[in-house]
Enzyme design. Structure first.
Site, PDB file in Angstrom:
ATOM      1  N   ASP A   1       0.868  -1.248  -0.068  1.00  0.00           N
ATOM      2  CA  ASP A   1       0.026   0.015   0.046  1.00  0.00           C
ATOM      3  C   ASP A   1       0.831   1.235  -0.036  1.00  0.00           C
ATOM      4  O   ASP A   1       2.027   1.225  -0.551  1.00  0.00           O
ATOM      5  CB  ASP A   1      -0.992  -0.026   1.341  1.00  0.00           C
ATOM      6  CG  ASP A   1      -2.236   0.458   0.963  1.00  0.00           C
ATOM      7  OD1 ASP A   1      -2.260   1.928   0.734  1.00  0.00           O
ATOM      8  OD2 ASP A   1      -3.351  -0.023   0.996  1.00  0.00           O
TER       9      ASP A   1
ATOM     10  N   HIS B   1      -3.890   6.169   3.443  1.00  0.00           N
ATOM     11  CA  HIS B   1      -4.402   4.884   2.864  1.00  0.00           C
ATOM     12  C   HIS B   1      -3.670   3.689   3.714  1.00  0.00           C
ATOM     13  O   HIS B   1      -4.535   2.945   4.116  1.00  0.00           O
ATOM     14  CB  HIS B   1      -4.243   4.726   1.635  1.00  0.00           C
ATOM     15  CG  HIS B   1      -5.267   3.817   0.735  1.00  0.00           C
ATOM     16  ND1 HIS B   1      -5.017   2.523   0.566  1.00  0.00           N
ATOM     17  CD2 HIS B   1      -6.632   3.853   0.286  1.00  0.00           C
ATOM     18  CE1 HIS B   1      -5.885   1.816  -0.108  1.00  0.00           C
ATOM     19  NE2 HIS B   1      -6.948   2.715  -0.142  1.00  0.00           N
TER      20      HIS B   1
ATOM     21  N   ASN C   1     -13.616   0.198  -7.057  1.00  0.00           N
ATOM     22  CA  ASN C   1     -14.517   1.270  -7.029  1.00  0.00           C
ATOM     23  C   ASN C   1     -15.327   1.810  -8.081  1.00  0.00           C
ATOM     24  O   ASN C   1     -15.764   2.947  -8.137  1.00  0.00           O
ATOM     25  CB  ASN C   1     -14.137   2.240  -5.942  1.00  0.00           C
ATOM     26  CG  ASN C   1     -13.443   1.715  -4.611  1.00  0.00           C
ATOM     27  OD1 ASN C   1     -13.696   0.584  -4.249  1.00  0.00           O
ATOM     28  ND2 ASN C   1     -12.130   2.339  -4.249  1.00  0.00           N
TER      29      ASN C   1
ATOM     30  N   SER D   1     -11.044  -1.118  -0.988  1.00  0.00           N
ATOM     31  CA  SER D   1      -9.945  -0.912  -0.192  1.00  0.00           C
ATOM     32  C   SER D   1     -10.061  -1.109   1.367  1.00  0.00           C
ATOM     33  O   SER D   1      -9.257  -1.760   2.125  1.00  0.00           O
ATOM     34  CB  SER D   1      -8.998   0.543  -0.216  1.00  0.00           C
ATOM     35  OG  SER D   1      -8.808   0.509  -1.490  1.00  0.00           O
TER      36      SER D   1
END
Length: 300
Positions: free
Chosen positions: A23, A60, A157, A224
């Protein structure tokens, strides 16, 4: 919602298992995470390409890491597997983007990584995706699976609530990975979650509270956020099953054991896969086995 605390009470909190989080990095000194981070590496140009600096400069990755394994210490928040070890692999920059090569290198690093005590990665968690099918990335994932690592990926998404339209993102769409869609706290499919014929299951992904930069917390939404619920769950399922079966699970067995802990929400397979992750769906059968063993012991 995924009923992880019931398994904690049985003694399964992910201890001894390593989840590699590919990530934006992680805030290494966040009070909920600092005891869980076992190592890391930077595969971006951030920090002048310093390989040892995997600090999160976007937020994130810290959020994802908290959902997987924030410590159960009576403070802040707690992750699905609060005793899991986290290997932080920074493949995305402060802008939230990264190269396919950085992702590929991160996957290979996770496969080859070994801890001081011989620990190795059991789960790779990737809350990322893109539109391109990259053969080298696919091969890296196949290699991970061959090394008995469960690869868990976000579905994406780009959803539009049209069941007849497939929204595809990679690496989530690869058959070898466990692809995760998102639902809200009411069990309704999130408006943004991708639909396609490779969705494996869904998990909470709307307004998820987790760790964030500057020792703070934030609510974020996306597949996520659903993905780390499954990654953390896999770590405690490994604990549970390897205790139950008294042997190490292979990757196909890990996949099977996660999928069997799902509950249909009444949607098509392309929308929810096998259904919502519910960890206690297997607890009853495990408890029954323990009771049978106790009865046999008593009779003897």
């Amino acid at each position: 919602m995924v009923q992880a605390p019931e398994l904690w009470e049985e003694g399964y909190q992910g201890k001894g298992n390593v989840v590699a989080v590919i990530d934006t990095g992680c805030q290494r000194d966040h009070p909920d995470l600092k005891s869980r981070i076992i190592g890391g590496r930077n595969f971006t140009d951030d920090y002048n390409s310093d390989k040892e600096n995997f600090t999160d400069n976007q937020g994130h990755g810290t959020h994802v890491a908290g959902t997987i394994g924030a410590a159960l210490d009576g403070k802040g928040i707690v992750g699905v597997a609060p005793e899991v070890d986290l290997l932080i692999l920074k493949a995305l920059s402060g802008e939230g983007y990264g190269s396919y090569q950085g992702i590929i290198d991160s996957i290979h690093y996770a496969i080859d990584w070994r801890g001081d005590d011989g620990k190795r990665v059991r789960v790779i968690s990737m809350s990322l995706g893109g539109p391109n099918d990259i053969p080298e990335m696919h091969e890296a994932i196949k290699r991970a699976v061959e090394h008995n690592i469960l690869v868990v990926c976000a579905a994406g998404n780009e959803g539009d609530e049209d069941e007849d339209t497939e929204e595809i993102a990679y690496p989530g769409y690869y058959k070898e990975v466990m692809q995760v869609g998102a639902v809200d706290f009411e069990g309704e499919l999130a408006s943004f979650t991708n639909f396609n014929d490779e969705i494996d299951l869904v998990a909470p992904g709307v307004n998820i509270l987790s760790t964030y930069l500057d020792h703070k917390y934030a609510r974020l939404s996306g597949t996520s956020m659903a993905t780390p619920h499954v990654s953390g769950a896999a770590a405690i399922i490994i604990n549970q099953c390897e205790d139950d079966f008294d042997r190490e699970l292979t990757e196909p067995q890990m996949y099977s054991q996660v999928v069997r802990r799902t509950e249909s929400l009444g949607n098509s397979r392309s929308m929810e896969g096998n259904g919502l992750l519910v960890l206690t769906n297997y607890t009853s059968s495990l408890a029954d086995k323990k009771r049978r063993q106790q009865k046999i012991s008593t009779k003897q």
